[in-house]
Write a protein that holds these residues in place. Sequence first.
Motif, PDB file in Angstrom:
ATOM      1  N   ARG A   1      65.650  85.807  56.964  1.00  0.00           N
ATOM      2  CA  ARG A   1      67.045  85.845  56.514  1.00  0.00           C
ATOM      3  C   ARG A   1      67.128  86.423  55.105  1.00  0.00           C
ATOM      4  O   ARG A   1      68.044  87.166  54.781  1.00  0.00           O
ATOM      5  CB  ARG A   1      67.687  84.447  56.523  1.00  0.00           C
TER       6      ARG A   1
ATOM      7  N   TYR B   1      71.977  81.359  48.074  1.00  0.00           N
ATOM      8  CA  TYR B   1      73.032  81.066  49.039  1.00  0.00           C
ATOM      9  C   TYR B   1      72.535  81.353  50.465  1.00  0.00           C
ATOM     10  O   TYR B   1      72.687  80.522  51.368  1.00  0.00           O
ATOM     11  CB  TYR B   1      74.281  81.888  48.725  1.00  0.00           C
TER      12      TYR B   1
ATOM     13  N   ARG C   1      69.812  78.800  51.539  1.00  0.00           N
ATOM     14  CA  ARG C   1      70.348  77.470  51.850  1.00  0.00           C
ATOM     15  C   ARG C   1      71.115  77.474  53.170  1.00  0.00           C
ATOM     16  O   ARG C   1      71.050  76.512  53.928  1.00  0.00           O
ATOM     17  CB  ARG C   1      71.213  76.973  50.711  1.00  0.00           C
ATOM     18  N   ARG C   2      71.823  78.541  53.432  1.00  0.00           N
ATOM     19  CA  ARG C   2      72.515  78.657  54.732  1.00  0.00           C
ATOM     20  C   ARG C   2      71.509  78.681  55.880  1.00  0.00           C
ATOM     21  O   ARG C   2      71.723  78.072  56.926  1.00  0.00           O
ATOM     22  CB  ARG C   2      73.397  79.888  54.770  1.00  0.00           C
TER      23      ARG C   2
ATOM     24  N   HIS D   1      71.196  75.955  58.901  1.00  0.00           N
ATOM     25  CA  HIS D   1      71.151  76.393  60.298  1.00  0.00           C
ATOM     26  C   HIS D   1      69.924  75.813  61.009  1.00  0.00           C
ATOM     27  O   HIS D   1      70.024  75.314  62.127  1.00  0.00           O
ATOM     28  CB  HIS D   1      71.141  77.920  60.369  1.00  0.00           C
TER      29      HIS D   1
END
Length: 71
Positions: A38, A55, A58-59, A63
């Motif tokens: 990612r 950001y 952490r997303r 998930h």
Amino acid sequence: MDQFDDRTRANMDVVLEEVCAELPHGGDHESRKYIAERLIEAARGGKVSLGELTYVGRRALVHLLNRHRSA
């Protein structure tokens, strides 16, 4: 990862370590790989600052955690 400058690579490394530190034992190989992928996608898309990568990392972590809960 040769396509990224030193600062971007350093930011990606820092974010990967910080995010994975929230996983048990620093995360297993598959979890770390997922988050790293990612981060690479984000950097390829021009998101290279520490804040932007944090950001994204952490997303990815959220998930992963949600995916493990529903499994």
